[in-house]
Design a protein around this motif. Structure first.
Motif, PDB file in Angstrom:
ATOM      1  N   LYS A 136       0.846  -1.194   0.000  1.00 35.42           N
ATOM      2  CA  LYS A 136       0.000   0.000   0.000  1.00 35.42           C
ATOM      3  C   LYS A 136       0.881   1.244   0.000  1.00 35.42           C
ATOM      4  CE  LYS A 136      -3.914  -2.075   2.485  1.00 35.42           C
ATOM      5  NZ  LYS A 136      -4.887  -1.970   1.377  1.00 35.42           N
ATOM      6  N   LEU A 137       0.360   2.337  -0.563  1.00 32.74           N
ATOM      7  CA  LEU A 137       1.079   3.604  -0.567  1.00 32.74           C
ATOM      8  C   LEU A 137       0.922   4.296   0.783  1.00 32.74           C
ATOM      9  CD1 LEU A 137       0.223   5.187  -4.058  1.00 32.74           C
ATOM     10  CD2 LEU A 137       2.379   4.163  -3.348  1.00 32.74           C
ATOM     11  N   VAL A 138       2.052   4.707   1.346  1.00 34.15           N
ATOM     12  CA  VAL A 138       2.037   5.489   2.585  1.00 34.15           C
ATOM     13  C   VAL A 138       2.828   6.767   2.336  1.00 34.15           C
ATOM     14  CG1 VAL A 138       1.786   3.492   4.100  1.00 34.15           C
ATOM     15  CG2 VAL A 138       4.076   4.274   3.459  1.00 34.15           C
ATOM     16  N   VAL A 139       2.456   7.825   3.005  1.00 39.23           N
ATOM     17  CA  VAL A 139       3.079   9.124   2.786  1.00 39.23           C
ATOM     18  C   VAL A 139       4.462   9.155   3.412  1.00 39.23           C
ATOM     19  CG1 VAL A 139       2.916  11.597   3.261  1.00 39.23           C
ATOM     20  CG2 VAL A 139       0.860  10.302   2.655  1.00 39.23           C
ATOM     21  N   ASN A 140       5.444   9.617   2.642  1.00 40.65           N
ATOM     22  CA  ASN A 140       6.779   9.911   3.144  1.00 40.65           C
ATOM     23  C   ASN A 140       6.785  11.398   3.498  1.00 40.65           C
ATOM     24  OD1 ASN A 140       9.533  10.860   3.143  1.00 40.65           O
ATOM     25  ND2 ASN A 140      10.139   8.933   2.183  1.00 40.65           N
ATOM     26  N   GLU A 141       6.765  11.714   4.792  1.00 36.47           N
ATOM     27  CA  GLU A 141       6.533  13.090   5.232  1.00 36.47           C
ATOM     28  C   GLU A 141       7.549  14.072   4.659  1.00 36.47           C
ATOM     29  OE1 GLU A 141       3.961  14.081   6.654  1.00 36.47           O
ATOM     30  OE2 GLU A 141       3.060  12.154   7.199  1.00 36.47           O
ATOM     31  N   ASN A 142       8.813  13.707   4.644  1.00 36.41           N
ATOM     32  CA  ASN A 142       9.841  14.614   4.136  1.00 36.41           C
ATOM     33  C   ASN A 142       9.644  14.887   2.643  1.00 36.41           C
ATOM     34  OD1 ASN A 142      11.099  14.839   6.640  1.00 36.41           O
ATOM     35  ND2 ASN A 142      12.399  13.053   6.277  1.00 36.41           N
ATOM     36  N   GLU A 143       9.387  13.823   1.886  1.00 31.68           N
ATOM     37  CA  GLU A 143       9.167  13.998   0.458  1.00 31.68           C
ATOM     38  C   GLU A 143       7.858  14.724   0.165  1.00 31.68           C
ATOM     39  OE1 GLU A 143      11.618  10.000  -1.036  1.00 31.68           O
ATOM     40  OE2 GLU A 143       9.473  10.201  -1.428  1.00 31.68           O
ATOM     41  N   ALA A 144       6.838  14.491   1.014  1.00 31.52           N
ATOM     42  CA  ALA A 144       5.547  15.156   0.812  1.00 31.52           C
ATOM     43  C   ALA A 144       5.696  16.676   0.895  1.00 31.52           C
ATOM     44  CB  ALA A 144       4.535  14.660   1.835  1.00 31.52           C
ATOM     45  N   LYS A 145       6.557  17.153   1.782  1.00 36.03           N
ATOM     46  CA  LYS A 145       6.798  18.599   1.877  1.00 36.03           C
ATOM     47  C   LYS A 145       7.418  19.133   0.590  1.00 36.03           C
ATOM     48  CE  LYS A 145       7.473  18.440   6.909  1.00 36.03           C
ATOM     49  NZ  LYS A 145       8.450  18.575   8.015  1.00 36.03           N
ATOM     50  N   ILE A 146       8.285  18.338  -0.019  1.00 31.58           N
ATOM     51  CA  ILE A 146       8.908  18.742  -1.281  1.00 31.58           C
ATOM     52  C   ILE A 146       7.847  18.827  -2.383  1.00 31.58           C
ATOM     53  CG2 ILE A 146      10.539  18.043  -3.072  1.00 31.58           C
ATOM     54  CD1 ILE A 146      12.245  16.766  -0.887  1.00 31.58           C
ATOM     55  N   VAL A 147       6.940  17.846  -2.425  1.00 27.32           N
ATOM     56  CA  VAL A 147       5.879  17.836  -3.434  1.00 27.32           C
ATOM     57  C   VAL A 147       5.006  19.083  -3.310  1.00 27.32           C
ATOM     58  CG1 VAL A 147       3.803  16.642  -4.233  1.00 27.32           C
ATOM     59  CG2 VAL A 147       5.846  15.324  -3.645  1.00 27.32           C
ATOM     60  N   VAL A 148       4.610  19.413  -2.081  1.00 29.44           N
ATOM     61  CA  VAL A 148       3.793  20.618  -1.860  1.00 29.44           C
ATOM     62  C   VAL A 148       4.564  21.859  -2.302  1.00 29.44           C
ATOM     63  CG1 VAL A 148       2.674  22.049  -0.116  1.00 29.44           C
ATOM     64  CG2 VAL A 148       2.462  19.553  -0.012  1.00 29.44           C
ATOM     65  N   HIS A 149       5.856  21.889  -1.994  1.00 32.10           N
ATOM     66  CA  HIS A 149       6.696  23.027  -2.389  1.00 32.10           C
ATOM     67  C   HIS A 149       6.740  23.155  -3.912  1.00 32.10           C
ATOM     68  CE1 HIS A 149      10.082  25.819  -2.488  1.00 32.10           C
ATOM     69  NE2 HIS A 149      10.679  24.994  -3.345  1.00 32.10           N
ATOM     70  N   ILE A 150       6.837  22.030  -4.615  1.00 31.26           N
ATOM     71  CA  ILE A 150       6.889  22.059  -6.075  1.00 31.26           C
ATOM     72  C   ILE A 150       5.600  22.647  -6.656  1.00 31.26           C
ATOM     73  CG2 ILE A 150       6.881  20.570  -8.132  1.00 31.26           C
ATOM     74  CD1 ILE A 150       8.891  18.765  -6.639  1.00 31.26           C
ATOM     75  N   PHE A 151       4.460  22.211  -6.141  1.00 26.78           N
ATOM     76  CA  PHE A 151       3.182  22.750  -6.619  1.00 26.78           C
ATOM     77  C   PHE A 151       3.073  24.244  -6.326  1.00 26.78           C
ATOM     78  CE2 PHE A 151       1.988  18.437  -7.281  1.00 26.78           C
ATOM     79  CZ  PHE A 151       0.854  18.439  -8.079  1.00 26.78           C
ATOM     80  N   GLU A 152       3.486  24.657  -5.138  1.00 34.93           N
ATOM     81  CA  GLU A 152       3.384  26.067  -4.771  1.00 34.93           C
ATOM     82  C   GLU A 152       4.318  26.933  -5.609  1.00 34.93           C
ATOM     83  OE1 GLU A 152       4.195  25.875  -0.616  1.00 34.93           O
ATOM     84  OE2 GLU A 152       2.079  25.555  -0.056  1.00 34.93           O
ATOM     85  N   ARG A 202      -2.625  12.280 -10.447  1.00 36.24           N
ATOM     86  CA  ARG A 202      -3.781  12.317  -9.546  1.00 36.24           C
ATOM     87  C   ARG A 202      -3.560  11.503  -8.276  1.00 36.24           C
ATOM     88  NH1 ARG A 202      -7.871  14.965 -12.302  1.00 36.24           N
ATOM     89  NH2 ARG A 202      -9.154  14.710 -10.435  1.00 36.24           N
ATOM     90  N   LEU A 203      -2.465  10.756  -8.201  1.00 37.89           N
ATOM     91  CA  LEU A 203      -2.142  10.083  -6.934  1.00 37.89           C
ATOM     92  C   LEU A 203      -2.018  11.106  -5.814  1.00 37.89           C
ATOM     93  CD1 LEU A 203       0.502   7.398  -7.976  1.00 37.89           C
ATOM     94  CD2 LEU A 203      -1.789   6.967  -7.099  1.00 37.89           C
ATOM     95  N   TYR A 204      -1.496  12.304  -6.154  1.00 37.65           N
ATOM     96  CA  TYR A 204      -1.314  13.334  -5.127  1.00 37.65           C
ATOM     97  C   TYR A 204      -2.650  13.873  -4.617  1.00 37.65           C
ATOM     98  CZ  TYR A 204       3.589  13.259  -6.515  1.00 37.65           C
ATOM     99  OH  TYR A 204       4.873  12.860  -6.768  1.00 37.65           O
ATOM    100  N   ARG A 205      -3.727  13.646  -5.357  1.00 37.82           N
ATOM    101  CA  ARG A 205      -5.061  14.021  -4.900  1.00 37.82           C
ATOM    102  C   ARG A 205      -5.707  12.906  -4.087  1.00 37.82           C
ATOM    103  NH1 ARG A 205      -8.776  17.546  -7.105  1.00 37.82           N
ATOM    104  NH2 ARG A 205     -10.112  16.553  -5.567  1.00 37.82           N
ATOM    105  N   GLY A 206      -4.975  11.790  -3.929  1.00 38.63           N
ATOM    106  CA  GLY A 206      -5.569  10.648  -3.242  1.00 38.63           C
ATOM    107  C   GLY A 206      -6.473   9.845  -4.149  1.00 38.63           C
ATOM    108  N   ALA A 221      -4.131  11.700   0.480  1.00 39.64           N
ATOM    109  CA  ALA A 221      -3.714  12.734  -0.471  1.00 39.64           C
ATOM    110  C   ALA A 221      -2.586  13.570   0.127  1.00 39.64           C
ATOM    111  CB  ALA A 221      -4.898  13.628  -0.823  1.00 39.64           C
ATOM    112  N   ILE A 222      -1.754  14.130  -0.740  1.00 42.85           N
ATOM    113  CA  ILE A 222      -0.691  15.055  -0.324  1.00 42.85           C
ATOM    114  C   ILE A 222      -1.063  16.491  -0.687  1.00 42.85           C
ATOM    115  CG2 ILE A 222       1.695  15.758  -0.812  1.00 42.85           C
ATOM    116  CD1 ILE A 222       2.450  12.848  -1.077  1.00 42.85           C
TER     117      ILE A 222
END
Length: 377
Positions: A136-152, A202-206, A221-222
């Motif tokens: 199953k997919l689980v969130v990698n917290e450190n990488e998730a912050k990078i993903v949000v930063h990329i979108f922003e 769309r994985l990032y949308r859950g 979702a991230i």
């Protein structure tokens, strides 16, 4: 079979991991080459479907065997291909082998489709921001912050190219992964293609995407909906800008609208001579090198063709009689005709005064098509 005078070839022709439904298998190709070279007299398998599981492929192989006088033997199945009954038996066995392969494929595809519709992760490489745990997919917290930063950052920069440069200067790279042998790979600069894929994943949308459908995923979702929607709107706006040539330094006004007399699309190109840039519209076959020796292949100065088309359009739009006549039975009443004529006049002025990117957008809205014939446009 030594008493028959058989001698085993030192070469084995094993294609482990390749589907029996294709002939694109390295060992099978080697076998065919050796048969053609006269090095093989008998092909031995333990079951018929080990050679192929497709009737059409088997027919081609039998032609090769017959042409070279090669016999075909299955250790566990008794048949003789020299008789009509033996060939019938062989074809029946192969029909079931092909049927079995196709049924297995259908079951696998149906299983994947059903699982994805339930929102299950069906394997593959997890994207940046996620790890796999217990399938199953689980969130990698450190990488998730990078993903949000990329979108922003994309919403700030509004350009994937600028985003890539920004991330590279900040030292943000792709996901680092571990091979089964312990080798680490990844951690490279994020390319534009990778960033486009990430911004639309769309994985990032859950969610889970499958064959055009989108289903709620089992994973969290991230990216929250407002950030996701803003990024998609920016991507869509940039696609329109690229199509209309807003970002181009020298937009070709008739891109996608001009065709030669054979119906082949004319592609914009250019040449630089003594520092001067000359633009052309060229038949696609001349650009790709797929010359067809057609007399209708064209290479036309872009400015000449664009000026001709714009002038002709403006003359039409400024001609009230031509506008009304063109509508025929669909012509509006008197007041409608007045509005039509006024709108035509405004559009004609805009085609003369607007910047090239806006002119191109107007031509696309008008759904223009330009056919270049030997004697006319």
């Amino acid at each position: 079979q030594k008493h028959e005078g058989w001698t085993a070839s030192p070469a084995l022709y094993d294609d482990g991991g390749y589907s029996g439904g294709t002939m694109e298998r390295p060992a099978l190709k080697r076998l065919i080459a050796d048969i053609e070279a006269g090095q093989i007299d008998v092909v031995v398998v333990y079951k018929v479907d080990r050679l192929t599981r497709a009737l059409s492929d088997f027919a081609r192989l039998v032609d090769v065997f017959d042409r070279r006088g090669v016999s075909f033997v299955s250790i566990t199945q008794q048949f003789n291909t020299t008789t009509s009954m033996g060939r019938l038996t062989l074809n029946v066995l192969l029909s079931f082998a092909q049927f079995e392969r196709e049924v297995i494929g259908e079951r696998v595809r149906d299983k994947i489709a059903a699982s994805k519709k339930k929102g299950m992760w069906m394997g593959g490489m997890p994207p940046l921001g996620y790890d796999v745990k217990d399938r199953k997919l689980v969130v990698n917290e450190n990488e998730a912050k990078i993903v949000v930063h990329i979108f922003e950052r994309y919403l700030v920069l509004k350009s994937v190219r600028a985003l890539g440069d920004d991330l590279a200067s900040a030292g943000i790279n792709s996901k680092r992964r571990l091979r089964r042998g312990g080798e680490v790979y990844g951690g490279q600069t994020l390319t534009r293609g990778a960033l486009y894929a990430m911004l639309q994943n769309r994985l990032y949308r859950g969610e889970i995407s499958y064959k055009g459908g989108v289903y709620p995923g089992e994973h969290p979702a991230i990216i929250d909906p407002p950030l996701w929607d803003a990024a998609q709107a920016t991507l869509a706006g940039n696609r329109v800008d690229r199509a209309t040539g807003v970002c181009a330094n020298h937009p070709s006004l008739l891109t996608g609208m001009a065709f030669d007399d054979a119906g082949e699309r004319l592609t914009p190109t250019h040449a630089v001579k003594k520092g001067a840039r000359d633009r052309y519209y060229v038949s696609t076959s001349l650009v790709t090198g797929a010359r067809t020796n057609r007399s209708g292949e064209r290479r036309i100065p872009a400015s000449d063709l664009e000026t001709l088309v714009i002038d002709r359009l403006r003359a039409f739009l400024n001609d009230p009689g031509a506008l009304v006549d063109d509508l025929g039975a669909g012509a509006p009443d008197a007041s409608g005709c007045e509005r039509l004529i006024e709108r035509g006049r405004i559009l004609a002025e805009a085609l003369a005064a607007d910047a090239p990117d806006k002119v191109k957008a107007r031509l696309m809205t008008l759904q223009c098509r330009v056919d270049v014939k030997p004697d006319r446009v």
